[in-house]
Scaffold this active site. Sequence first.
Site, PDB file in Angstrom:
ATOM      1  N   LYS A 188      -4.341 -10.819   9.747  1.00 25.84           N
ATOM      2  CA  LYS A 188      -3.883 -12.088   9.156  1.00 25.84           C
ATOM      3  C   LYS A 188      -3.131 -12.919  10.202  1.00 25.84           C
ATOM      4  O   LYS A 188      -3.329 -14.127  10.315  1.00 25.84           O
ATOM      5  CB  LYS A 188      -2.989 -11.819   7.933  1.00 25.84           C
ATOM      6  CG  LYS A 188      -3.774 -11.309   6.730  1.00 25.84           C
ATOM      7  CD  LYS A 188      -2.882 -10.810   5.600  1.00 25.84           C
ATOM      8  CE  LYS A 188      -3.731 -10.158   4.524  1.00 25.84           C
ATOM      9  NZ  LYS A 188      -2.947  -9.562   3.426  1.00 25.84           N
ATOM     10  N   GLN A 222       3.118  -8.022   1.855  1.00 24.66           N
ATOM     11  CA  GLN A 222       1.911  -7.187   1.960  1.00 24.66           C
ATOM     12  C   GLN A 222       2.015  -5.994   1.003  1.00 24.66           C
ATOM     13  O   GLN A 222       2.997  -5.255   1.017  1.00 24.66           O
ATOM     14  CB  GLN A 222       1.758  -6.693   3.410  1.00 24.66           C
ATOM     15  CG  GLN A 222       0.537  -5.824   3.654  1.00 24.66           C
ATOM     16  CD  GLN A 222      -0.780  -6.582   3.524  1.00 24.66           C
ATOM     17  OE1 GLN A 222      -0.898  -7.740   3.912  1.00 24.66           O
ATOM     18  NE2 GLN A 222      -1.792  -5.917   2.965  1.00 24.66           N
ATOM     19  N   ASP A 247      -0.129 -15.802  -1.768  1.00 23.12           N
ATOM     20  CA  ASP A 247      -1.100 -14.853  -2.329  1.00 23.12           C
ATOM     21  C   ASP A 247      -1.431 -15.172  -3.790  1.00 23.12           C
ATOM     22  O   ASP A 247      -2.399 -14.651  -4.334  1.00 23.12           O
ATOM     23  CB  ASP A 247      -0.539 -13.419  -2.260  1.00 23.12           C
ATOM     24  CG  ASP A 247      -1.105 -12.616  -1.101  1.00 23.12           C
ATOM     25  OD1 ASP A 247      -2.200 -12.971  -0.614  1.00 23.12           O
ATOM     26  OD2 ASP A 247      -0.467 -11.630  -0.707  1.00 23.12           O
TER      27      ASP A 247
END
Length: 288
Positions: free
Chosen positions: A52, A95, A118
Amino acid sequence: MKRLDGKRFAGIILNDLARRVEHWRQIKGRVPGLGILRAGDDPAGRMYVENKIKRAEQIGLKVFYRNLSENDEQALVRAVEDFNGHPDIDGFIVQLPLPAGWNTRSILEKIDPAKDADGFHPLNLGRLLTDDFDLMPATPAGISELLRHYKIPVAGKHVVIAGRSRIVGRPLAAVLAGRHPGGNATVTLLHSHTPEPEEYIHRADIFVSAVGIPHRWKAEMFKPGAVAVDVGINTLPGGKITGDIDPQGLEKVLSAYTPVPGGVGPMTVAMLLRNTLYLFEKRVAGKE
Ligand code: NAD
């Protein structure tokens, strides 16, 4: 059988995002900031995060990365609060998965929904159940874009999804069944308590698997002409990455298929970065 090449399409999207980032740099003198928080040091999580960061920097985003100890849940909560108030961070992620025993729900709820790159905050997930949501979690967004790009119709089709996680199966079901372009499918959601999942799979026009079991599904289970989307990322002993669907014999049955690697994975990263740019543009526009 058509190969739905997520790697290639993600590359096109990243080029477009890079142009938009450069545009903002020129007219505002600043680029979008993406924050990444991680706790612990499991190798899979590190690999995802490194990828990422690499892609984000490639398109010109400024990355703020913190890797925290797996023994201090409160430190992660403080980092989330810090990123919420950070003027140069437009969107950030925590994460997943978090270390065993940590309260994932409570941590995700502390993220400012306006910086939730997200789309896992309950407010943003809840909005997926309305037809005017604006932020989609990255993997469902990537799957939806990939189907659209390859002109695979979804409306009126029977989509069978295996796996009901908060990050893939459930939001994807909401997106594909919703009343909006890219939606209007009839969706069946399978999970670990579904007896005989094959009964549903062989009736699917589009089958999506996010169960995380290598080669769980075989060519003979599918309806001839079906489309299969493989979200699974499984590491075999020896390190080879493979999906949930056994590739053997697929070309004789399916009309289209997403390879692993090179299918949904790169699309997920591209959509995270697109979400970040979107949140930045909303903030910039909101200030004018
Ligand atoms: P998860 O690992 O949290 O849960 C697995 C899900 O599969 C559960 O909902 C369970 O009920 C269901 N399941 C298990 N066995 C089943 C069966 N026999 N039939 C039907 N359903 C069954 O789910 P996740 O976090 O969505 O991850 C799933 C897989 O997708 C993993 O391999 C993960 O690495 C991968 N993943 C890939 C991406 C990507 O970008 N490609 C993104 C997220 C997750």
